[in-house]
Design an enzyme around this catalytic site. Structure first.
Site, short mmCIF file in Angstrom:
data_model
loop_
_atom_site.label_atom_id
_atom_site.label_comp_id
_atom_site.label_asym_id
_atom_site.label_seq_id
_atom_site.Cartn_x
_atom_site.Cartn_y
_atom_site.Cartn_z
N ALA A 194 18.78 45.21 41.13
CA ALA A 194 17.44 45.57 41.55
C ALA A 194 16.49 45.52 40.35
O ALA A 194 16.91 45.33 39.20
CB ALA A 194 17.44 46.95 42.17
N GLU A 249 64.01 22.35 38.59
CA GLU A 249 65.15 21.46 38.76
C GLU A 249 66.41 22.05 38.15
O GLU A 249 67.50 21.99 38.75
CB GLU A 249 64.84 20.10 38.13
CG GLU A 249 63.66 19.37 38.75
CD GLU A 249 62.34 19.67 38.06
OE1 GLU A 249 61.48 18.79 38.03
OE2 GLU A 249 62.18 20.81 37.54
N ARG A 272 41.47 38.06 39.52
CA ARG A 272 41.69 38.32 38.08
C ARG A 272 43.18 38.29 37.73
O ARG A 272 43.57 37.82 36.66
CB ARG A 272 41.12 39.68 37.70
CG ARG A 272 39.61 39.76 37.55
CD ARG A 272 39.22 41.15 37.10
NE ARG A 272 37.78 41.28 36.85
CZ ARG A 272 37.20 42.38 36.39
NH1 ARG A 272 37.95 43.45 36.13
NH2 ARG A 272 35.90 42.42 36.18
N LEU A 281 25.68 32.94 30.41
CA LEU A 281 26.92 32.18 30.32
C LEU A 281 27.10 31.30 31.55
O LEU A 281 27.51 30.14 31.43
CB LEU A 281 28.11 33.13 30.17
CG LEU A 281 29.47 32.49 29.95
CD1 LEU A 281 29.47 31.59 28.73
CD2 LEU A 281 30.56 33.56 29.83
N ALA A 282 26.78 31.83 32.72
CA ALA A 282 26.87 31.03 33.94
C ALA A 282 25.96 29.81 33.84
O ALA A 282 26.36 28.68 34.17
CB ALA A 282 26.49 31.88 35.15
#
Length: 362
Positions: free
Chosen positions: A181, A68, A202, A290-291
């Site tokens: 793998a 603004e 990122r 962590l996930a």
């Protein structure tokens, strides 16, 4: 004040809001402040079908004038008087003093006659600009394009509303959900197009988090880079979660964003600490521990799943067991976006809780 082409006329407020959204998108996606655009329309006269744009602006990042104030300065630089104008803004004008003064008061002082904004400001400190304007006799109207405005400030809006960063979980897996793998090899499951996209993401977030296990095993730099390997101008905060120390030779001690090592396994503590540092958007990249902790605590807001057309049949998975024993107990997500990246695919999914968002998602 801008480097973008300046519009001279718009047909109506929705067109002005479209222009304000385009201006807002020029601002940085990262940082503690939202992306906001503002267009000033000349006073409406009887019989007018078009209203002249007399000034426009956008917020260029923390410490710079808000949209603004930039639009008011642009109007004056063009020799235009902002008195009696309509300010069309993507976000409710702020009502607090930080590095800059309150935008609501700046509009009042300039004699703006009306304000139209797309999205309410949920901040306890920054919100209230609409009420302040109304209290001083300036009509404030809800504007169009709420979903589009939210799409520009989703992480900021969430962080201000909830008191914690917006969390995006990145997964890069085979078709059967493997991240490596059986012998531990994992470079590269996805191809260069997917990796380039991940680096572009990122460059838009405030922080990236990995575990000490991932840091020690992979020795990542956690920098944002262009496809030619050049580091981008913005480098996110690099966050390592876990108790083990990192060697001084670690790439995380090299060029890039600031390194923050949080000696904890408590994901709530991690988000609390990052919130105090004004991190609005956290990208969680690894590893599975962590996930899993973030998912178990229901702290993931968005998933970027990069999927390679490859099958392994065995090997570690992207997520450890979540304690779900029946299908009806599994959390459901909304597919927001699908994109092909070379041979790979990106699926963006978000949580289904949209109680705080407009009816239509951006």
């Amino acid at each position: 004040m801008g480097t973008t082409p300046q519009a001279t006329h718009v047909a109506d407020v929705p067109a002005a809001m479209d222009r304000a959204l385009a201006l807002a998108a020029l601002g940085p996606a990262h940082g503690p402040n939202p992306r906001v655009g503002c267009v000033l329309l000349a006073p409406q006269r009887h019989g007018d079908t078009h209203r002249t744009v007399i000034g426009e602006g956008w917020h260029r990042g923390a410490g710079t004038p808000h949209a603004e104030v930039a639009a008011l300065a642009d109007a004056r630089a063009r020799g235009n008087d902002p008195r009696g104008t309509t300010a069309v803004v993507t976000l409710e004008p702020c009502n607090h003093t930080g590095r800059t003064g309150p935008c609501a008061q700046a509009l009042l002082d300039a004699g703006v006659a009306e304000v139209v904004h797309a999205l309410d400001d949920p901040g306890a400190a920054s919100g209230g600009g609409a009420a302040h304007l109304r209290d001083h006799g300036v009509p404030v109207q809800p504007g169009p394009r709420q979903a589009e405005a939210l799409g520009l400030v989703r992480a900021w809006h969430h962080a201000v509303r909830t008191g914690r960063p917006y969390v995006t979980l990145k997964l890069a897996t085979t078709l059967d959900g493997r991240v490596a793998a059986l012998d531990g090899t994992s470079r590269w499951i996805t191809g260069p197009d997917a990796r380039a996209h991940a680096h572009a993401v990122r460059a838009t977030v405030d922080a990236i988090a990995v575990t000490t296990g991932t840091a020690l095993a992979d020795d990542p730099a956690l920098t944002a880079r262009t496809p030619d390997g050049t580091r981008t101008e913005h480098q996110p905060l690099r966050v390592v979660v876990g108790h083990r120390d990192l060697p001084t030779t670690s790439r995380l001690h090299g060029p890039g964003g600031e390194l923050l090592h949080l000696h904890t396994h408590d994901v709530h503590h991690v988000l609390d600490e990052l919130h105090t540092r004004h991190v609005r958007h956290l990208l969680v990249e690894g590893g599975p521990a962590l996930a899993t902790a973030m998912l178990r605590a229901a702290l993931v807001d968005q998933v970027h799943a990069y999927i390679a057309p490859m099958l392994l049949g065995t090997g570690p998975t992207a997520v450890n067991p979540l304690g779900i024993t029946t299908l009806t107990a599994a959390p459901r997500w909304q597919t927001h976006h699908l994109q092909q990246l070379g041979p790979d695919a990106l699926l963006v999914a978000r949580t289904t809780d949209t109680s705080h968002t407009p009816d239509q998602e951006s």
